[in-house]
Design a protein around this motif. Structure first.
Motif, short mmCIF file in Angstrom:
data_model
loop_
_atom_site.label_atom_id
_atom_site.label_comp_id
_atom_site.label_asym_id
_atom_site.label_seq_id
_atom_site.Cartn_x
_atom_site.Cartn_y
_atom_site.Cartn_z
N LEU A 17 0.82 -1.22 0.00
CA LEU A 17 0.00 0.00 0.00
C LEU A 17 0.85 1.27 0.00
N GLY A 18 2.17 1.11 -0.02
CA GLY A 18 3.07 2.26 -0.02
C GLY A 18 3.27 2.89 1.34
N ARG A 19 2.89 2.20 2.39
CA ARG A 19 3.03 2.70 3.77
C ARG A 19 4.36 2.18 4.33
N ILE A 20 5.44 2.71 3.81
CA ILE A 20 6.76 2.16 4.07
C ILE A 20 7.16 2.26 5.54
N ASP A 21 6.93 3.39 6.18
CA ASP A 21 7.29 3.51 7.60
C ASP A 21 6.52 2.52 8.46
N GLU A 22 5.23 2.35 8.15
CA GLU A 22 4.42 1.37 8.88
C GLU A 22 4.91 -0.05 8.60
N ALA A 23 5.31 -0.31 7.37
CA ALA A 23 5.81 -1.64 7.00
C ALA A 23 7.08 -1.98 7.77
N ILE A 24 7.96 -1.01 7.88
CA ILE A 24 9.21 -1.22 8.64
C ILE A 24 8.90 -1.49 10.11
N ALA A 25 8.00 -0.71 10.67
CA ALA A 25 7.63 -0.89 12.08
C ALA A 25 7.02 -2.27 12.30
N SER A 26 6.16 -2.71 11.40
CA SER A 26 5.56 -4.05 11.53
C SER A 26 6.61 -5.14 11.39
N ALA A 27 7.55 -4.95 10.49
CA ALA A 27 8.63 -5.94 10.32
C ALA A 27 9.48 -6.02 11.59
N GLU A 28 9.74 -4.88 12.19
CA GLU A 28 10.50 -4.87 13.45
C GLU A 28 9.73 -5.56 14.56
N ARG A 29 8.41 -5.35 14.61
CA ARG A 29 7.58 -6.05 15.61
C ARG A 29 7.59 -7.56 15.36
N ALA A 30 7.59 -7.95 14.09
CA ALA A 30 7.64 -9.38 13.76
C ALA A 30 8.94 -9.99 14.29
N CYS A 31 10.05 -9.33 14.02
CA CYS A 31 11.34 -9.84 14.49
C CYS A 31 11.40 -9.92 16.01
N ALA A 32 10.87 -8.90 16.68
CA ALA A 32 10.87 -8.89 18.14
C ALA A 32 10.01 -10.02 18.70
N ALA A 33 8.84 -10.24 18.10
CA ALA A 33 7.95 -11.29 18.58
C ALA A 33 8.56 -12.67 18.38
N LEU A 34 9.29 -12.83 17.28
CA LEU A 34 9.84 -14.15 16.94
C LEU A 34 11.20 -14.43 17.58
N ALA A 35 11.83 -13.42 18.13
CA ALA A 35 13.15 -13.60 18.75
C ALA A 35 13.06 -14.66 19.86
N GLY A 36 13.96 -15.60 19.83
CA GLY A 36 14.00 -16.63 20.86
C GLY A 36 13.03 -17.78 20.67
N THR A 37 12.26 -17.77 19.59
CA THR A 37 11.28 -18.83 19.36
C THR A 37 11.83 -19.98 18.53
N GLY A 38 12.98 -19.76 17.90
CA GLY A 38 13.52 -20.79 17.00
C GLY A 38 12.81 -20.79 15.65
N SER A 39 12.02 -19.77 15.40
CA SER A 39 11.27 -19.67 14.16
C SER A 39 12.18 -19.24 13.02
N TRP A 40 11.62 -19.11 11.83
CA TRP A 40 12.37 -18.79 10.64
C TRP A 40 13.16 -17.50 10.73
N VAL A 41 12.75 -16.56 11.55
CA VAL A 41 13.44 -15.27 11.63
C VAL A 41 14.87 -15.42 12.14
N GLU A 42 15.12 -16.50 12.87
CA GLU A 42 16.46 -16.70 13.44
C GLU A 42 17.35 -17.54 12.54
N ALA A 43 16.81 -18.04 11.43
CA ALA A 43 17.60 -18.91 10.54
C ALA A 43 18.68 -18.13 9.85
#
Length: 76
Positions: free
Chosen positions: A50-76
């Motif tokens: 949708l071209g909402r780049i700042d929001e996209a970056i913030a959501s991506a950062e929240r995704a990484c934070a939520a997945l940290a320590g879970t052994g999920s794909w983000v840590e691969a």
């Protein structure tokens, strides 16, 4: 999130964002960090499309934070 993904890939980005918000609330209520991280990642893709780049970056950062320590794909 599977339905939201289908809606996203159908090009219905605003609808996918609304579905994602509902999924985020559910993931938070359940306390499921992997589901929450995946929801944030999906929201990031929607926002980017949708071209909402700042929001996209913030959501991506929240995704990484939520997945940290879970052994999920983000840590691969």
């Amino acid at each position: 999130t599977l339905y939201a993904g289908w809606v996203l890939y159908s090009g219905r980005f605003e609808e996918a964002l609304a579905i994602g918000e509902s999924a985020r609330a559910t993931a938070e209520r359940l306390g499921d960090p992997i589901l929450l991280g995946n929801v944030h990642a999906m929201q990031s893709m929607n926002e980017r499309n949708l071209g909402r780049i700042d929001e996209a970056i913030a959501s991506a950062e929240r995704a990484c934070a939520a997945l940290a320590g879970t052994g999920s794909w983000v840590e691969a």
